[in-house]
Motif scaffolding. Sequence first.
Motif, PDB file in Angstrom:
ATOM      1  N   PHE A  33     -17.817  73.020  30.513  1.00 34.73           N
ATOM      2  CA  PHE A  33     -18.820  73.565  31.595  1.00 34.73           C
ATOM      3  C   PHE A  33     -18.424  74.782  32.205  1.00 34.73           C
ATOM      4  N   ASP A  34     -17.080  74.794  32.228  1.00 27.30           N
ATOM      5  CA  ASP A  34     -16.535  76.355  32.850  1.00 27.30           C
ATOM      6  C   ASP A  34     -16.973  77.416  31.766  1.00 27.30           C
ATOM      7  N   ALA A  35     -16.958  77.034  30.614  1.00 25.68           N
ATOM      8  CA  ALA A  35     -17.367  78.087  29.697  1.00 25.68           C
ATOM      9  C   ALA A  35     -18.968  78.622  29.810  1.00 25.68           C
ATOM     10  N   VAL A  36     -19.671  77.609  29.936  1.00 21.82           N
ATOM     11  CA  VAL A  36     -21.056  77.943  29.961  1.00 21.82           C
ATOM     12  C   VAL A  36     -21.423  78.400  31.318  1.00 21.82           C
ATOM     13  N   PHE A  37     -20.984  77.708  32.256  1.00 19.85           N
ATOM     14  CA  PHE A  37     -21.328  78.354  33.637  1.00 19.85           C
ATOM     15  C   PHE A  37     -20.778  79.630  33.745  1.00 19.85           C
ATOM     16  N   GLY A  38     -19.357  79.737  33.624  1.00 27.27           N
ATOM     17  CA  GLY A  38     -18.840  81.005  33.633  1.00 27.27           C
ATOM     18  C   GLY A  38     -19.217  82.211  32.853  1.00 27.27           C
ATOM     19  N   MET A  39     -19.878  81.768  31.510  1.00 28.21           N
ATOM     20  CA  MET A  39     -20.608  83.009  30.663  1.00 28.21           C
ATOM     21  C   MET A  39     -21.674  83.256  31.445  1.00 28.21           C
ATOM     22  N   SER A  40     -22.572  82.496  31.998  1.00 28.34           N
ATOM     23  CA  SER A  40     -23.797  82.776  32.780  1.00 28.34           C
ATOM     24  C   SER A  40     -23.462  83.666  33.785  1.00 28.34           C
ATOM     25  N   LEU A  41     -22.229  83.389  34.723  1.00 27.60           N
ATOM     26  CA  LEU A  41     -21.861  84.332  35.920  1.00 27.60           C
ATOM     27  C   LEU A  41     -21.708  85.702  35.313  1.00 27.60           C
ATOM     28  N   GLN A  42     -21.147  85.765  34.094  1.00 23.79           N
ATOM     29  CA  GLN A  42     -20.502  87.198  33.734  1.00 23.79           C
ATOM     30  C   GLN A  42     -21.743  88.178  33.514  1.00 23.79           C
ATOM     31  N   GLN A  43     -22.854  87.432  33.436  1.00 23.06           N
ATOM     32  CA  GLN A  43     -24.020  88.602  33.141  1.00 23.06           C
ATOM     33  C   GLN A  43     -24.474  89.160  34.605  1.00 23.06           C
ATOM     34  N   LEU A  44     -23.844  88.418  35.779  1.00 21.40           N
ATOM     35  CA  LEU A  44     -24.303  88.979  37.036  1.00 21.40           C
ATOM     36  C   LEU A  44     -23.391  90.003  37.664  1.00 21.40           C
ATOM     37  N   ASP A  45     -23.840  91.027  38.280  1.00 20.41           N
ATOM     38  CA  ASP A  45     -22.816  91.903  39.187  1.00 20.41           C
ATOM     39  C   ASP A  45     -22.321  90.953  40.362  1.00 20.41           C
ATOM     40  N   ALA A  46     -21.407  91.727  40.829  1.00 17.70           N
ATOM     41  CA  ALA A  46     -20.580  91.170  41.895  1.00 17.70           C
ATOM     42  C   ALA A  46     -21.408  90.513  43.105  1.00 17.70           C
ATOM     43  N   ASP A  47     -22.398  91.286  43.537  1.00 18.44           N
ATOM     44  CA  ASP A  47     -23.134  90.723  44.670  1.00 18.44           C
ATOM     45  C   ASP A  47     -23.854  89.199  44.394  1.00 18.44           C
ATOM     46  N   GLN A  48     -24.359  89.287  43.055  1.00 20.51           N
ATOM     47  CA  GLN A  48     -25.209  88.170  42.727  1.00 20.51           C
ATOM     48  C   GLN A  48     -24.175  87.080  42.270  1.00 20.51           C
ATOM     49  N   ARG A  49     -22.849  87.451  41.864  1.00 19.91           N
ATOM     50  CA  ARG A  49     -22.093  86.158  41.876  1.00 19.91           C
ATOM     51  C   ARG A  49     -21.629  85.623  43.150  1.00 19.91           C
ATOM     52  N   ARG A  50     -21.824  86.552  44.294  1.00 17.60           N
ATOM     53  CA  ARG A  50     -21.158  86.095  45.506  1.00 17.60           C
ATOM     54  C   ARG A  50     -22.252  85.266  46.194  1.00 17.60           C
ATOM     55  N   VAL A  51     -23.591  85.759  45.964  1.00 15.83           N
ATOM     56  CA  VAL A  51     -24.634  84.900  46.324  1.00 15.83           C
ATOM     57  C   VAL A  51     -24.723  83.291  45.891  1.00 15.83           C
ATOM     58  N   PHE A  52     -24.486  83.359  44.456  1.00 15.86           N
ATOM     59  CA  PHE A  52     -24.245  82.203  43.675  1.00 15.86           C
ATOM     60  C   PHE A  52     -23.246  81.125  44.396  1.00 15.86           C
ATOM     61  N   ARG A  53     -21.757  81.887  44.503  1.00 15.49           N
ATOM     62  CA  ARG A  53     -20.862  81.119  45.120  1.00 15.49           C
ATOM     63  C   ARG A  53     -21.350  80.734  46.508  1.00 15.49           C
ATOM     64  N   LEU A  54     -21.946  81.334  47.530  1.00 15.05           N
ATOM     65  CA  LEU A  54     -22.259  80.892  48.346  1.00 15.05           C
ATOM     66  C   LEU A  54     -23.219  79.869  48.685  1.00 15.05           C
ATOM     67  N   LEU A  55     -24.349  79.880  47.482  1.00 16.17           N
ATOM     68  CA  LEU A  55     -25.356  78.945  47.679  1.00 16.17           C
ATOM     69  C   LEU A  55     -24.704  77.528  47.686  1.00 16.17           C
ATOM     70  N   GLY A  56     -23.312  77.379  46.988  1.00 20.34           N
ATOM     71  CA  GLY A  56     -22.844  76.231  46.965  1.00 20.34           C
ATOM     72  C   GLY A  56     -22.530  75.369  48.047  1.00 20.34           C
ATOM     73  N   VAL A  57     -22.372  76.396  49.321  1.00 16.15           N
ATOM     74  CA  VAL A  57     -22.046  75.463  50.571  1.00 16.15           C
ATOM     75  C   VAL A  57     -23.177  75.345  51.396  1.00 16.15           C
ATOM     76  N   LEU A  58     -24.299  75.575  50.956  1.00 16.43           N
ATOM     77  CA  LEU A  58     -25.713  75.421  51.783  1.00 16.43           C
ATOM     78  C   LEU A  58     -26.143  74.360  51.732  1.00 16.43           C
ATOM     79  N   PRO A  59     -26.389  73.736  52.938  1.00 17.74           N
ATOM     80  CA  PRO A  59     -26.846  72.222  53.314  1.00 17.74           C
ATOM     81  C   PRO A  59     -28.154  72.120  52.850  1.00 17.74           C
ATOM     82  N   GLY A  60     -28.830  71.073  52.395  1.00 16.92           N
ATOM     83  CA  GLY A  60     -30.037  70.475  52.264  1.00 16.92           C
ATOM     84  C   GLY A  60     -30.312  70.672  50.733  1.00 16.92           C
ATOM     85  N   ALA A  61     -31.548  70.145  50.322  1.00 20.03           N
ATOM     86  CA  ALA A  61     -31.885  70.168  49.049  1.00 20.03           C
ATOM     87  C   ALA A  61     -32.599  71.300  48.383  1.00 20.03           C
ATOM     88  N   ASP A  62     -33.214  72.268  49.128  1.00 15.20           N
ATOM     89  CA  ASP A  62     -33.761  73.451  48.566  1.00 15.20           C
ATOM     90  C   ASP A  62     -33.787  74.480  49.698  1.00 15.20           C
TER      91      ASP A  62
END
Length: 741
Positions: free
Chosen positions: A309-338
């Motif tokens: 999973f790290d391989a696939v997820f990490g590979m997807s992250l590599q196509q993003l720039d630094a700001d996009q990766r940061r938003v992705f990480r922060l979305l992991g702490v957002l409460p709620g469903a959507d």
Amino acid sequence: MSSPQEHLVAQLARIKELSGLSLRALATKASLSSSSLSRYMSGQLVPPWEAVVALCRAVGRDPRPLRAVWAEAAKAGAAPPPRRNDLPADLFDFTGREAESALVEQLLRTAGAVAVDGMGGVGKTSLAVHVAHRVAGAYPDGGLYLDLHGFTPGQEPLDPPAALGRLLAALDVTHPPAGLTERAALWRSELSRRRALVVLDNAVDAEQVRPLLPGAGKSAVLVTSRNRLVSLDGVPPVSLEPLADGDAARLFGRAAGLTATEEDAVGQVLQQCAGLPLALRMAGARLRHRPGWTVAVLAERLRDATGRFDAVFGMSLQQLDADQRRVFRLLGVLPGADFDASTAGALAGLRSGVGAVLDELVDAHLLQEVAPGRFRMHDLIRQYAADLAADEEPQSDAALRRALDHYLAQAVAHERTLPSPHRPRPEPGDPARAMAWFELEYVNLVACVDAAVRVGADEVAAALPQLMRVYFFRHRGTDDQARLLEAAAGAAGRLGRERERVALLSDLGFTRAAAGRLTDAMAAYEQAQAAAADDDEAAAGLALRTGMAHRDLGDLEAARAQLRRAGELFEKLGRPAGQAQALAIDGWVTLRLGRPAEAVELARASVALAAGPGRITGLVTLGLATGEPEEALRTLQDALRLAEEHNLAHNQALCHNALGVALRAQGSLDEALEHHRLALELLEPLAEVQLELDCRHAYAETCRAAGLRDEAAAQLERIIAVARDLARPHDEQLARAALGR
């Protein structure tokens, strides 16, 4: 000249008259919800044509002459309600699973239920949603979808009472009963009159699902879980294995946009993705965004990573720039469903450009756009993002607080446009839009309060439940409300806001009382009274609510003392509406104490002070207390008209029950029974435990007077069961005494 809708209502009334049935019996015969039929009969809602046909057939009448009448009413009034469809969008690249799809469809047709299980990422939800869209035509009453959050990071699984509350709300049952047993029974009853497909996604175990299953009828349920639900009787399982190589290759090729294949390299990619559709889509998206890569390059990069999973997820992250990766990480702490773009922007502290970032995440299959402008994360990806945030985002708590502040600001803006007793003149705006926002964000707001308590954001924890007050009153039962109010009261106390804490404790007591838990309600009121000694306004409201609780506990003298104190305080404050309410309930208690003349005086004083629907309680008390038969019926009919004009279902039930009591006293037993039955039908979808118990007591007495001893006993036994469950000895004693007679 009557309007088209009035003409239709008159025709529906004629059908009911021809049937010779009660509203509930007619609804059952026509396979309709009694609450829906009540709205059709009162003109609150134009029925769909299918409902008109069903009613006509129930009385052996040709529906065709009514078609023009119905069409005019539908055109002039509210349109027939659209088919309910909460299902997420079907995946355009759904691949394979022909045998499993066919088996699930077959089981839905034959057993009416199926549970799809398999490991995370294997495609359970995708299959369930795909099948649900394929069979939608067989379920004309729509498709309901509920995520049970059995494995959602950072969230507790949805408990069965809360899940039933949300499912019933989707069927427009806005105030469900308090108990799990009652909710499950009402849910089964509502589904039995419909042909709907219910998708229960992400179940943690069989115990979570069992109360949510349909009973008799033509509705069906499709459950997904990572666990095999072997103990779920009557729900056959279908287990998903990872995709076979052929289907996996086709899915990867579609996701990657391949026109030609490199068989050896594709095989290596499939091996790394282990046949999991989620991983295959992400790997394909990675290749599609790197046109200079070959499949062999992708396979090499995946092979060099540390884990599947790290391989696939990490590979997807590599196509993003630094700001996009940061938003992705922060979305992991957002409460709620959507969430929407504005919430993601607040979380990341971005004023612009967040839409483009979310689009990139969707393209990389790191996000799903479940509806236009609404996004969510797969549970596995959310956990991955949260783990990255814990390791790489030292400011993740600050980001979470920004998101909480954003939700709070949005709630404040929408709540200001809603009329409430605390704000007679709301700010300009669209109340319907505000309520729609609370409906859309409800799950997220509840999660925000929980998150605020967890991180010590007391401002948010104290404020959000208060801003949801009007919404809870109109649309929800008491599952989440009591828990949130308790958390809010604790937060207000930590902030040193005693006045706010008192108001929250008072609301908490009222919420518990509405659920029938009077001992718990009194505990909250006592806490509030201890802190409100020098605040006449708070003390007045608390005295009124405490008096009502004493009344319901059977302690009439204590109730009278509290109600008179409330009346005096409201008079001192210049609050005629509160004073009128205290006088009306005081009159009811005084009547029960055997002082009808004094009760009449109190009721007349209440009616003179009150305005609009505020007169209803006083009119009902007056109708019950006066010894004049004609005045009693006239007064109670006036009260009923007010309740109907203002669409107050619980007050309509109160009035019908009082009319039953008055007509029983006058010897009109058949008419009295009809009013009692109407009261109970109106209460069926409402969380009004005390009023239900009062109505059942009165109905049982009228049944006894009419010689219907079995029906009287059934009502009394129902009261005993509810009273025992809610620890209400007074109601149980009254019912047992009546049963003994």
